[in-house]
Scaffold this motif. Sequence first.
Motif, PDB file in Angstrom:
ATOM      1  N   SER A  57       1.701  -3.874   6.647  1.00  0.00           N
ATOM      2  CA  SER A  57       0.909  -4.970   6.617  1.00  0.00           C
ATOM      3  C   SER A  57       1.420  -5.903   5.319  1.00  0.00           C
ATOM      4  N   PHE A  58       2.070  -7.237   5.856  1.00  0.00           N
ATOM      5  CA  PHE A  58       2.462  -7.964   4.810  1.00  0.00           C
ATOM      6  C   PHE A  58       1.760  -8.393   3.673  1.00  0.00           C
ATOM      7  N   LEU A  59       2.268  -8.480   2.519  1.00  0.00           N
ATOM      8  CA  LEU A  59       1.561  -9.058   1.146  1.00  0.00           C
ATOM      9  C   LEU A  59       1.612 -10.837   1.640  1.00  0.00           C
ATOM     10  N   PRO A  60       0.607 -11.394   0.772  1.00  0.00           N
ATOM     11  CA  PRO A  60       0.426 -12.805   0.945  1.00  0.00           C
ATOM     12  C   PRO A  60       1.832 -13.580   0.759  1.00  0.00           C
ATOM     13  N   ASP A  61       2.740 -13.195   0.010  1.00  0.00           N
ATOM     14  CA  ASP A  61       3.980 -14.068  -0.259  1.00  0.00           C
ATOM     15  C   ASP A  61       4.833 -13.693   0.988  1.00  0.00           C
ATOM     16  N   GLY A  62       4.654 -12.750   1.615  1.00  0.00           N
ATOM     17  CA  GLY A  62       5.593 -12.423   2.691  1.00  0.00           C
ATOM     18  C   GLY A  62       7.001 -11.786   2.395  1.00  0.00           C
ATOM     19  N   ASN A  63       7.080 -11.513   1.115  1.00  0.00           N
ATOM     20  CA  ASN A  63       8.498 -11.149   0.530  1.00  0.00           C
ATOM     21  C   ASN A  63       8.341  -9.521   0.506  1.00  0.00           C
ATOM     22  N   SER A  64       7.328  -9.067   0.631  1.00  0.00           N
ATOM     23  CA  SER A  64       7.153  -7.662   0.663  1.00  0.00           C
ATOM     24  C   SER A  64       6.212  -7.021   1.732  1.00  0.00           C
ATOM     25  N   LEU A  65       6.088  -5.887   2.391  1.00  0.00           N
ATOM     26  CA  LEU A  65       5.172  -5.267   3.097  1.00  0.00           C
ATOM     27  C   LEU A  65       4.674  -3.906   2.605  1.00  0.00           C
ATOM     28  N   LEU A  66       3.615  -3.498   2.860  1.00  0.00           N
ATOM     29  CA  LEU A  66       3.112  -2.131   2.557  1.00  0.00           C
ATOM     30  C   LEU A  66       3.061  -1.359   3.949  1.00  0.00           C
ATOM     31  N   PHE A  67       3.531  -0.234   4.083  1.00  0.00           N
ATOM     32  CA  PHE A  67       3.067   0.822   5.051  1.00  0.00           C
ATOM     33  C   PHE A  67       2.644   2.114   4.633  1.00  0.00           C
ATOM     34  N   THR A  68       2.210   2.970   5.506  1.00  0.00           N
ATOM     35  CA  THR A  68       1.778   4.505   5.048  1.00  0.00           C
ATOM     36  C   THR A  68       2.917   5.412   5.619  1.00  0.00           C
ATOM     37  N   THR A  69       3.141   6.283   4.728  1.00  0.00           N
ATOM     38  CA  THR A  69       3.970   7.478   5.115  1.00  0.00           C
ATOM     39  C   THR A  69       3.509   8.757   4.834  1.00  0.00           C
ATOM     40  N   GLU A  70       3.833   9.793   5.520  1.00  0.00           N
ATOM     41  CA  GLU A  70       3.581  11.062   5.517  1.00  0.00           C
ATOM     42  C   GLU A  70       4.121  11.635   4.141  1.00  0.00           C
ATOM     43  N   ALA A  71       3.256  12.236   3.401  1.00  0.00           N
ATOM     44  CA  ALA A  71       3.863  13.034   2.268  1.00  0.00           C
ATOM     45  C   ALA A  71       3.517  14.335   2.248  1.00  0.00           C
ATOM     46  N   SER A  72       2.579  14.818   2.863  1.00  0.00           N
ATOM     47  CA  SER A  72       2.733  16.320   3.113  1.00  0.00           C
ATOM     48  C   SER A  72       2.024  16.738   4.477  1.00  0.00           C
ATOM     49  N   SER A  73       0.747  17.171   4.688  1.00  0.00           N
ATOM     50  CA  SER A  73       0.058  17.247   5.858  1.00  0.00           C
ATOM     51  C   SER A  73      -0.583  16.094   6.528  1.00  0.00           C
ATOM     52  N   LEU A  74      -0.396  15.937   7.543  1.00  0.00           N
ATOM     53  CA  LEU A  74      -1.009  14.892   8.210  1.00  0.00           C
ATOM     54  C   LEU A  74      -2.320  15.281   8.860  1.00  0.00           C
ATOM     55  N   ASP A  75      -3.410  14.604   8.466  1.00  0.00           N
ATOM     56  CA  ASP A  75      -4.788  15.043   9.055  1.00  0.00           C
ATOM     57  C   ASP A  75      -5.714  13.682   8.958  1.00  0.00           C
ATOM     58  N   ALA A  76      -7.056  13.772   9.544  1.00  0.00           N
ATOM     59  CA  ALA A  76      -7.733  12.695   9.426  1.00  0.00           C
ATOM     60  C   ALA A  76      -8.243  12.303   7.920  1.00  0.00           C
ATOM     61  N   THR A  77      -8.015  13.060   6.925  1.00  0.00           N
ATOM     62  CA  THR A  77      -8.709  12.601   5.703  1.00  0.00           C
ATOM     63  C   THR A  77      -7.883  11.442   5.185  1.00  0.00           C
ATOM     64  N   GLY A  78      -6.622  11.432   5.577  1.00  0.00           N
ATOM     65  CA  GLY A  78      -5.625  10.400   4.755  1.00  0.00           C
ATOM     66  C   GLY A  78      -5.342  10.780   3.526  1.00  0.00           C
ATOM     67  N   LEU A  79      -5.504  12.267   3.114  1.00  0.00           N
ATOM     68  CA  LEU A  79      -5.037  12.586   1.815  1.00  0.00           C
ATOM     69  C   LEU A  79      -3.693  13.143   1.836  1.00  0.00           C
ATOM     70  N   GLY A  80      -3.100  13.140   3.071  1.00  0.00           N
ATOM     71  CA  GLY A  80      -1.772  13.703   3.312  1.00  0.00           C
ATOM     72  C   GLY A  80      -0.489  12.469   3.443  1.00  0.00           C
ATOM     73  N   VAL A  81      -1.073  11.297   3.233  1.00  0.00           N
ATOM     74  CA  VAL A  81      -0.183  10.068   3.416  1.00  0.00           C
ATOM     75  C   VAL A  81      -0.442   9.368   2.307  1.00  0.00           C
ATOM     76  N   HIS A  82       0.483   8.488   2.065  1.00  0.00           N
ATOM     77  CA  HIS A  82       0.490   7.297   0.804  1.00  0.00           C
ATOM     78  C   HIS A  82       1.047   6.156   1.338  1.00  0.00           C
ATOM     79  N   ALA A  83       1.026   5.002   0.434  1.00  0.00           N
ATOM     80  CA  ALA A  83       1.441   3.737   0.754  1.00  0.00           C
ATOM     81  C   ALA A  83       2.822   3.761   0.090  1.00  0.00           C
TER      82      ALA A  83
END
Length: 319
Positions: A57-83
């Motif tokens: 997802s792009f930031l409003p200025d278009g010069n950066s973007l966010l994405f999510t990445t797997e940090a530990s275990s991947l499950d439906a809670t979202g606690l195993g990923v971060h931005a």
Amino acid sequence: MRILVVSLFVLSLAAPLNAQILDTEVWGGSLDLRDGGFVVSDLKNISNHRGYDNQPSFLPDGNSLLFTTEASSLDATGLGVHAVCYDVRTGKSTPLPSARGFSPTPTADGKIMLLREGGVWLHDARGKLLRALTETKEAGYFNRFEDGTWILFMNDKDRRIVLYDPNTHALETMITGATTAPYRVPGERAVTFVVEDKDVRTLHRLDVDEKRVTTLATIPFPTGGHHVWTPRKTIFIASGSEIREWDPQKPDAWPIVHRFDQPDLQGITRIAISPAADRIAIVSTARDEVVVRHSRDAANDAMAAALAEVGGSRYGGST
């Protein structure tokens, strides 16, 4: 002992298949949409990380973007990923390990919304938790208008698109059977999303103020359904290695505007475009969406068969 052995067999069988399904990468590049075209250049893997990387997802200025990445275990809670915040100009990625959750979405004032444990949470630009934004437990995707109006995809058995009232916490169901996030229609108080029923995919629109849902088109090709609106008021949607375009003025036409030849771009699932429409981000596996689905089904069948064997052993089967 046999039960333990079979259980380990199930895990060993499922692991490589799951790894193939969840091994996604985020690609970024320049985009030129002038004169009705679709030209991508300087495309490169910007996540470059084994495992799950998704939801750019792009930031409003278009010069950066966010994405999510797997940090530990991947499950439906979202606690195993971060931005992760990626600077388009420098190519530098900055992990935000405190910003846990799916669908990292920038706000107009520089903060980040994230989805975890079925609710939406607000973080500052460095990932520090600020507060909860919704009192929900089953939200799977979200979209918020500037006046605080929320549209949520509920990750329940009915796969509902709902209007959420942040004051009363009430959920008002608009439609069931959805398979994607609700995507904003530029300049309008409306969202679009895809519904699937018995392998028939249809594109729908929700006019928020009127609470009116309209069927826009049937989608006659395999796709995960995630899409993005363009400045020319059309939709880009992916199918395998292809990007197709849908025009509300020609609702039955889905022309291919681009086809990627790279082996790692044969299973495109998501597309994001910068506010100025000069940059693009793509999520892809190296495999077609249909193949991924078949692999997942095969894994589930194999696990069910192995578990049935375990049950037979426990209840009178051979040892």
